[in-house]
Scaffold this active site. Structure first.
Site, PDB file in Angstrom:
ATOM      1  N   LYS A 240      72.776 -47.027 -75.977  1.00 28.57           N
ATOM      2  CA  LYS A 240      72.136 -45.980 -75.192  1.00 28.57           C
ATOM      3  C   LYS A 240      72.996 -45.612 -73.992  1.00 28.57           C
ATOM      4  CE  LYS A 240      67.341 -47.578 -75.902  1.00 28.57           C
ATOM      5  NZ  LYS A 240      66.707 -46.370 -76.439  1.00 28.57           N
ATOM      6  N   ASP A 251      60.269 -51.761 -73.220  1.00 31.12           N
ATOM      7  CA  ASP A 251      60.242 -51.575 -74.656  1.00 31.12           C
ATOM      8  C   ASP A 251      59.426 -52.657 -75.359  1.00 31.12           C
ATOM      9  OD1 ASP A 251      60.891 -49.756 -76.602  1.00 31.12           O
ATOM     10  OD2 ASP A 251      62.720 -50.763 -77.219  1.00 31.12           O
ATOM     11  N   ARG A 314      60.905 -50.041 -85.344  1.00 33.53           N
ATOM     12  CA  ARG A 314      60.236 -49.937 -86.647  1.00 33.53           C
ATOM     13  C   ARG A 314      60.715 -51.010 -87.616  1.00 33.53           C
ATOM     14  NH1 ARG A 314      62.275 -43.943 -87.074  1.00 33.53           N
ATOM     15  NH2 ARG A 314      62.080 -44.333 -84.840  1.00 33.53           N
TER      16      ARG A 314
END
Length: 459
Positions: A240, A251, A314
């Protein structure tokens, strides 16, 4: 310090909550000296306006708080939290103007206004204390407030002090408080235990990845909460930029939120069997980090092509969701700070959720309005399934094009669950201070789920 109501006392200062329509009559009923004072202070009952009326000795005798118009009240929440923060230190009681759900919201707002994250600084001092209002479930409200405080504390703690180890410690403390059990699978033990995606995402960090598995209750319907526990997300090899990494301590906001919700459920003694699953990892960078274009095999056996190592949430959730399904629960609820697309769609205040069950969606939406915890239903849009199928593997963890990012992420997760399923893509952060919600970590969706559980599980 736990958030709590003050004990009943005759010295508590009465608080009257007054709408704009009521203000003229309320002022007219005051003694002449108080009428003059109210008029000189310009009190009109405007939303959030506070008027302190003195006695003959100059001490606060009573307080009026403006409750505005119905239209203004519909646009805001937790007004009483702002008023509590504006009052001098002391003990107060709500004497008039609020009943039922409005009084419950005001009481919760007052408690949450007392939250402050002081781990790294001197405490900011006591705020005004509220006597427990009569005729409402004050014990329940205090439990909810402290569940929210737990969530906020966990999110607000920097990643240096809130890695997978510390998240495990916090979960173990919660389990001990409620006589729950906690099983933990750590590091390379994840491989023979068949949690390949959790291990792969977390293996590049010096802080070992793990799966936390909390269980509580022995009778009733089975509820499994799954929370994304990415304690810090560098983005992996798809690193990032600094502007996107600044808030990555949050997060693990999904894990923090399900732990706060778990506290509420266990402390209230709800008649259900609770399981909490948290894949706790740090998405780091090292020579053994997973790479773009890698193809990984999940616990369920589905293969995943990695097209962006920054779409790691995910992946770890996929293994945890597969495990949750093996227990055949009556309901699985996942919470995750999963996509920026969700923020673009609904902003920071709303909690977007996905479900195939219209009755569940209706129950959640109704509950959210009742407890001032706004949610918004998003679609599992079937035509987008093709977007998460790369051709070379069963699934793509980061479809190209950038469209419908929250939906495609939810569709990805749904591939790993066959039980009744609700997924929340939350933000977990209050970007600017608001009544009872200081800037920083915040719970989203938990109170709505708690309120809806009787309908969701037929309790």
């Amino acid at each position: 310090m736990p958030l709590a109501f003050a004990a009943h006392t005759d010295a508590a200062i009465p608080v009257h909550v007054v709408t704009e329509d009521e203000t003229d009559q309320v002022i007219a009923d005051l003694p002449l000296s108080s009428q003059s004072w109210a008029k000189s202070q310009g009190f009109t009952g405007k939303l959030g306006q506070v008027l302190m009326l003195p006695d003959v000795d100059g001490q606060i005798e009573q307080v009026m708080i403006g409750n505005g118009t119905a239209a203004e009240r519909a646009r805001g929440r937790f007004l009483m939290g702002k008023a509590a923060q504006n009052l001098p230190k002391g003990t107060y009681r709500i004497a008039s103007g609020l009943v039922g759900a409005a009084l419950e919201e005001a009481a919760l707002a007052w408690l949450l206004a007392g939250y402050s994250f002081d781990r790294y600084r001197k405490p900011t001092g006591d705020i005004a204390q509220l006597v427990a209002p009569k005729d409402i479930a004050v014990d329940r409200i205090a439990i909810i407030a402290n569940g929210e405080a737990l969530t906020r504390d966990l999110i607000n703690t920097p990643a240096f002090d809130m890695g997978p180890d510390e998240l495990e410690e916090a979960t173990r403390a919660l389990a001990n408080d409620h006589d729950a059990t906690l099983n933990v699978t750590t590091g390379d033990d994840l491989i023979p235990s068949n949690f390949p995606l959790i291990h792969t995402v977390g293996r590049a960090s010096t802080r070992l990845p793990r799966l936390l598995d909390l269980r509580w209750g022995h009778a009733g319907p089975k509820l499994t909460l799954v929370g994304k526990g990415v304690c810090f997300d560098t983005g992996g090899l798809n690193i990032k930029p600094g502007s996107s990494m600044g808030l990555m301590k949050k997060d693990m906001g999904g894990a923090a939120t399900v732990l706060g919700l778990a506290h509420m459920i266990m402390a209230l003694g709800l008649p259900l069997q609770l399981r909490v699953l948290i894949p706790a990892v740090e998405n780091g960078i090292d020579g053994n980090a997973y790479r773009p274009q890698d193809i990984l095999t999940s616990r369920k056996g589905l293969t995943v092509e990695i097209n962006n190592t920054d779409a790691e949430g995910r992946l770890v959730l996929a293994d945890a969701l597969t495990l949750s399904d093996e227990d055949k629960p009556d309901l699985v609820v996942s919470m995750a700070t999963l996509t920026g697309a969700a923020r673009v769609a609904v902003g920071p205040d709303l909690s977007p959720f996905f479900t195939d069950n219209d009755d569940h969606a209706t129950a959640l939406s109704k509950a959210a309005r009742t407890v001032a915890d706004p949610v918004w239903r998003m679609p599992f849009h079937e035509p987008y399934e093709a977007m998460i199928e790369p051709g070379i593997a069963d699934l793509d963890n980061a479809p190209k094009g950038g469209m419908a990012g929250s939906i495609t992420a939810a569709l990805f997760l749904r591939r790993f669950v066959e039980s009744p399923y609700i997924h929340f893509d939350i933000y977990g952060w209050q970007p600017t201070a608001a009544p009872s919600r200081p800037k920083g970590g915040v719970g989203m969706g938990a109170r709505a789920v708690l309120e809806a559980l009787p309908e969701l599980l037929s309790l």
